[in-house]
Write a protein that holds these residues in place. Structure first.
Motif, PDB file in Angstrom:
ATOM      1  N   ASN A  87       0.825  -1.214   0.000  1.00 42.44           N
ATOM      2  CA  ASN A  87       0.000   0.000   0.000  1.00 42.44           C
ATOM      3  C   ASN A  87       0.863   1.270   0.000  1.00 42.44           C
ATOM      4  O   ASN A  87       1.317   1.733   1.042  1.00 42.44           O
ATOM      5  N   LYS A  88       1.067   1.831  -1.206  1.00 45.09           N
ATOM      6  CA  LYS A  88       1.969   3.009  -1.312  1.00 45.09           C
ATOM      7  C   LYS A  88       1.392   4.238  -0.626  1.00 45.09           C
ATOM      8  O   LYS A  88       2.134   5.035  -0.040  1.00 45.09           O
ATOM      9  N   ALA A  89       0.069   4.404  -0.680  1.00 45.44           N
ATOM     10  CA  ALA A  89      -0.542   5.571  -0.025  1.00 45.44           C
ATOM     11  C   ALA A  89      -0.285   5.503   1.479  1.00 45.44           C
ATOM     12  O   ALA A  89       0.082   6.496   2.109  1.00 45.44           O
ATOM     13  N   ILE A 140       8.457   6.243 -15.149  1.00 43.82           N
ATOM     14  CA  ILE A 140       7.040   5.939 -15.381  1.00 43.82           C
ATOM     15  C   ILE A 140       6.604   4.943 -14.315  1.00 43.82           C
ATOM     16  O   ILE A 140       7.059   3.803 -14.294  1.00 43.82           O
ATOM     17  N   MET A 141       5.749   5.386 -13.399  1.00 42.28           N
ATOM     18  CA  MET A 141       5.391   4.561 -12.234  1.00 42.28           C
ATOM     19  C   MET A 141       3.904   4.261 -12.172  1.00 42.28           C
ATOM     20  O   MET A 141       3.451   3.690 -11.175  1.00 42.28           O
ATOM     21  N   ASN A 142       3.143   4.668 -13.160  1.00 45.36           N
ATOM     22  CA  ASN A 142       1.697   4.423 -13.110  1.00 45.36           C
ATOM     23  C   ASN A 142       1.228   3.823 -14.427  1.00 45.36           C
ATOM     24  O   ASN A 142       1.305   4.471 -15.474  1.00 45.36           O
ATOM     25  N   GLY A 143       0.745   2.576 -14.326  1.00 44.04           N
ATOM     26  CA  GLY A 143       0.333   1.857 -15.525  1.00 44.04           C
ATOM     27  C   GLY A 143      -0.890   2.456 -16.191  1.00 44.04           C
ATOM     28  O   GLY A 143      -0.998   2.475 -17.421  1.00 44.04           O
ATOM     29  N   THR A 144      -1.827   2.959 -15.376  1.00 39.09           N
ATOM     30  CA  THR A 144      -3.057   3.526 -15.938  1.00 39.09           C
ATOM     31  C   THR A 144      -2.729   4.734 -16.811  1.00 39.09           C
ATOM     32  O   THR A 144      -3.222   4.846 -17.944  1.00 39.09           O
ATOM     33  N   CYS A 145      -1.906   5.647 -16.286  1.00 37.24           N
ATOM     34  CA  CYS A 145      -1.547   6.838 -17.075  1.00 37.24           C
ATOM     35  C   CYS A 145      -0.780   6.441 -18.327  1.00 37.24           C
ATOM     36  O   CYS A 145      -0.992   7.004 -19.404  1.00 37.24           O
ATOM     37  N   GLY A 170      -8.784  -3.245 -15.399  1.00 38.82           N
ATOM     38  CA  GLY A 170      -8.436  -3.404 -13.975  1.00 38.82           C
ATOM     39  C   GLY A 170      -7.127  -2.737 -13.581  1.00 38.82           C
ATOM     40  O   GLY A 170      -6.584  -3.032 -12.517  1.00 38.82           O
ATOM     41  N   TYR A 171      -6.607  -1.827 -14.408  1.00 39.28           N
ATOM     42  CA  TYR A 171      -5.338  -1.171 -14.053  1.00 39.28           C
ATOM     43  C   TYR A 171      -5.547  -0.034 -13.063  1.00 39.28           C
ATOM     44  O   TYR A 171      -4.681   0.257 -12.244  1.00 39.28           O
ATOM     45  N   ALA A 172      -6.701   0.632 -13.194  1.00 46.48           N
ATOM     46  CA  ALA A 172      -6.907   1.870 -12.438  1.00 46.48           C
ATOM     47  C   ALA A 172      -7.235   1.588 -10.968  1.00 46.48           C
ATOM     48  O   ALA A 172      -7.742   0.521 -10.614  1.00 46.48           O
ATOM     49  N   GLU A 173      -6.933   2.549 -10.108  1.00 44.16           N
ATOM     50  CA  GLU A 173      -7.332   2.482  -8.702  1.00 44.16           C
ATOM     51  C   GLU A 173      -8.850   2.606  -8.620  1.00 44.16           C
ATOM     52  O   GLU A 173      -9.501   3.042  -9.585  1.00 44.16           O
ATOM     53  N   ALA A 174      -9.415   2.271  -7.427  1.00 40.73           N
ATOM     54  CA  ALA A 174     -10.869   2.341  -7.248  1.00 40.73           C
ATOM     55  C   ALA A 174     -11.383   3.725  -7.661  1.00 40.73           C
ATOM     56  O   ALA A 174     -12.424   3.855  -8.303  1.00 40.73           O
ATOM     57  N   THR A 178      -7.067   9.236  -8.627  1.00 40.80           N
ATOM     58  CA  THR A 178      -5.791   8.990  -7.946  1.00 40.80           C
ATOM     59  C   THR A 178      -4.691   8.706  -8.984  1.00 40.80           C
ATOM     60  O   THR A 178      -3.557   9.148  -8.839  1.00 40.80           O
ATOM     61  N   ASP A 179      -5.054   7.970 -10.035  1.00 37.45           N
ATOM     62  CA  ASP A 179      -4.076   7.697 -11.101  1.00 37.45           C
ATOM     63  C   ASP A 179      -3.865   8.931 -11.963  1.00 37.45           C
ATOM     64  O   ASP A 179      -2.736   9.407 -12.116  1.00 37.45           O
ATOM     65  N   VAL A 180      -4.966   9.459 -12.550  1.00 35.32           N
ATOM     66  CA  VAL A 180      -4.805  10.463 -13.609  1.00 35.32           C
ATOM     67  C   VAL A 180      -4.385  11.828 -13.083  1.00 35.32           C
ATOM     68  O   VAL A 180      -3.802  12.623 -13.825  1.00 35.32           O
ATOM     69  N   ILE A 183      -1.567  11.278  -8.250  1.00 37.43           N
ATOM     70  CA  ILE A 183      -1.380  11.034  -6.816  1.00 37.43           C
ATOM     71  C   ILE A 183      -0.694   9.688  -6.555  1.00 37.43           C
ATOM     72  O   ILE A 183       0.180   9.566  -5.685  1.00 37.43           O
ATOM     73  N   ASP A 184      -1.084   8.677  -7.331  1.00 37.37           N
ATOM     74  CA  ASP A 184      -0.464   7.353  -7.172  1.00 37.37           C
ATOM     75  C   ASP A 184       1.051   7.461  -7.447  1.00 37.37           C
ATOM     76  O   ASP A 184       1.872   6.940  -6.679  1.00 37.37           O
ATOM     77  N   THR A 185       1.407   8.165  -8.506  1.00 38.53           N
ATOM     78  CA  THR A 185       2.833   8.352  -8.840  1.00 38.53           C
ATOM     79  C   THR A 185       3.525   9.177  -7.759  1.00 38.53           C
ATOM     80  O   THR A 185       4.675   8.917  -7.401  1.00 38.53           O
ATOM     81  N   HIS A 187       2.788   9.308  -4.526  1.00 38.96           N
ATOM     82  CA  HIS A 187       3.102   8.421  -3.391  1.00 38.96           C
ATOM     83  C   HIS A 187       4.355   7.601  -3.702  1.00 38.96           C
ATOM     84  O   HIS A 187       5.225   7.412  -2.847  1.00 38.96           O
ATOM     85  N   LYS A 188       4.421   7.115  -4.940  1.00 36.62           N
ATOM     86  CA  LYS A 188       5.518   6.192  -5.290  1.00 36.62           C
ATOM     87  C   LYS A 188       6.861   6.900  -5.341  1.00 36.62           C
ATOM     88  O   LYS A 188       7.882   6.334  -4.940  1.00 36.62           O
ATOM     89  N   VAL A 189       6.896   8.138  -5.830  1.00 29.85           N
ATOM     90  CA  VAL A 189       8.198   8.818  -5.909  1.00 29.85           C
ATOM     91  C   VAL A 189       8.615   9.331  -4.534  1.00 29.85           C
ATOM     92  O   VAL A 189       9.817   9.387  -4.227  1.00 29.85           O
ATOM     93  N   GLN A 282       5.801  -5.061 -15.222  1.00 26.72           N
ATOM     94  CA  GLN A 282       4.394  -4.877 -14.880  1.00 26.72           C
ATOM     95  C   GLN A 282       4.290  -4.177 -13.530  1.00 26.72           C
ATOM     96  O   GLN A 282       4.672  -4.735 -12.502  1.00 26.72           O
ATOM     97  N   GLY A 283       3.764  -2.950 -13.557  1.00 21.40           N
ATOM     98  CA  GLY A 283       3.653  -2.169 -12.328  1.00 21.40           C
ATOM     99  C   GLY A 283       2.381  -2.449 -11.560  1.00 21.40           C
ATOM    100  O   GLY A 283       2.124  -1.830 -10.532  1.00 21.40           O
ATOM    101  N   ALA A 284       1.562  -3.360 -12.027  1.00 17.67           N
ATOM    102  CA  ALA A 284       0.297  -3.665 -11.358  1.00 17.67           C
ATOM    103  C   ALA A 284      -0.119  -5.086 -11.740  1.00 17.67           C
ATOM    104  O   ALA A 284       0.586  -5.769 -12.474  1.00 17.67           O
ATOM    105  N   GLY A 285      -1.271  -5.500 -11.224  1.00 12.59           N
ATOM    106  CA  GLY A 285      -1.795  -6.821 -11.582  1.00 12.59           C
ATOM    107  C   GLY A 285      -1.580  -7.826 -10.466  1.00 12.59           C
ATOM    108  O   GLY A 285      -0.703  -7.671  -9.621  1.00 12.59           O
TER     109      GLY A 285
END
Ligand code: HSE
Length: 373
Positions: A87-89, A140-145, A170-174, A178-180, A183-185, A187-189, A282-285
């Protein structure tokens, strides 16, 4: 290792499956709000069942979100249980509490799957900093973007269609904002920089710009000029301090980042000895992410706790200057720094990252993209 698993969604179920053939660890209890029956583990809706079970030495948190994940992880640590989380957040937001608490209590805490899903990123940052000074992390840390930007660039999809596809896959967060919105990136950086540089970033000082306002007309201009737009994170040592930010970035066609397809990640580390090393995957899945959760559990078995000591609290210093593509600056507020005009958009002279992000806060309808150094 006797595991209490929090969450039985994409990642939790993946970990459960991967542990089935192992003799060194067992998922004994699972907190799950749905009706699931497992042959060899008790499924409960009540976290206390894990907390009060002294036979459980490790809690794997795969719920996502801040609450109640934070309360559960904290309580588990207070009860002396080791933690593995994806959980990166959670880790980026509560770094100042959770990492010192783990160190104070002599507990192991790992979160490799939190950045890069199945890529051995944080574990290599950990190895790398033993042997050299890391000068830069990010990419590049977000698969959805990446999926959205790649679909718009290569397939000509609209932003809305590309986002719908990323959600369906199924790549995007709920909550996909958060992805677009980056915010997800973000948290990760923040997490990557904290570990790479041995610091604790003041998160309020790390600016983020997302991709939600990009349009087909922007992408067409970038292609015409030989650029590809990617959401890029940066964390780097500078003479003035640590510069950390997230923003859409125009990469020259032919650069490695420009070729990253679909929902893949490409994360780079630069060190004073190794120079550049990039990690693609693969950054997700389910299985990629569960793979790194499993790796953390194996590391715990060999006594390996957190990646780097908890470091001093620092604010990011983003005084470095970049040129920016800006669309949506009709009020003339950037007239002083406009260096070129690109039909409906401008290219600025070099301006500080900090100043550009402050301007964007005042002009939330605008779209900006830095031009890669
Ligand atoms: N929503 C995230 C992504 C999942 O698209 O990369 C992995 O953190």
């Amino acid at each position: 290792m006797r595991i209490g698993l929090l969450g039985f969604g994409v990642v939790g179920r993946g970990l459960y499956e991967l542990t089935q053939t192992r003799s060194d660890m067992q998922v004994v209890k699972v907190v799950c709000l749905e009706d699931v029956t497992l042959p060899d583990a008790q499924v409960t809706r009540n976290f206390q069942d894990i907390l009060e079970d002294d036979s459980i030495d490790t809690v794997v948190e795969a719920m996502g979100g801040l609450h109640p994940a934070y309360e559960f992880v904290r309580a588990a640590m207070e009860a002396g249980k080791h933690i593995v989380t994806s959980n990166k957040a959670l880790v980026a937001s509560f770094y100042d509490e959770l990492i010192p608490l783990a160190q104070e209590k002599g507990l192991m805490f790992r979160c490799t799957a939190a950045v890069g899903g199945g890529i051995g990123w944080l574990s290599e940052v950990e190895r790398s900093r033993r042997a050299q000074t890391i000068t830069r992390v990010g990419g590049i840390m977000n698969g959805t973007c990446n999926y959205i930007l790649d679909s718009m660039t290569r397939l000509g999809l609209t932003y809305a269609d590309a986002l719908s596809q990323a959600q369906a896959l199924g790549y995007a967060e709920a909550n996909p904002s958060t992805d677009v919105e980056g915010i997800d990136t973000w948290h990760k950086v923040i997490l990557s920089s904290n570990i790479a540089f041995g610091i604790s970033l003041n998160t309020d000082t790390v600016p983020v710009a997302g991709i939600s306002r990009i349009g087909a007309e922007d992408v067409a201009r970038f292609t015409e000029k030989g650029y590809v737009c990617k959401l890029i994170s940066t964390g780097k040592r500078t003479e003035d301090g640590f510069s950390v930010y997230v923003q859409p970035t125009l990469v020259k066609a032919g650069e490695p980042e420009s070729a990253v397809p679909s929902n893949y990640n490409l994360i780079t580390l630069v060190g004073n000895t190794s120079d550049r090393m990039s990690f693609f995957g693969q950054g997700a899945g389910r299985y990629p992410t569960a793979y790194n959760v499993l790796q953390d559990c194996i590391d715990l078995l060999s006594g390996k706790g957190f990646y780097s000591p908890y470091g001093e609290k620092v604010s990011a210093v983003n005084s470095g200057k970049l040129r920016y593509y800006v669309r949506g600056c009709a009020d003339g507020s950037l007239a002083d720094v406009a260096a070129e005009s690109w039909e409906g958009a401008i290219i600025t002279a070099p301006v500080s990252v900090e100043a550009m992000h402050l301007w964007l806060k005042e002009h939330p309808e605008a779209f900006i993209a830095a031009i890669a150094e």
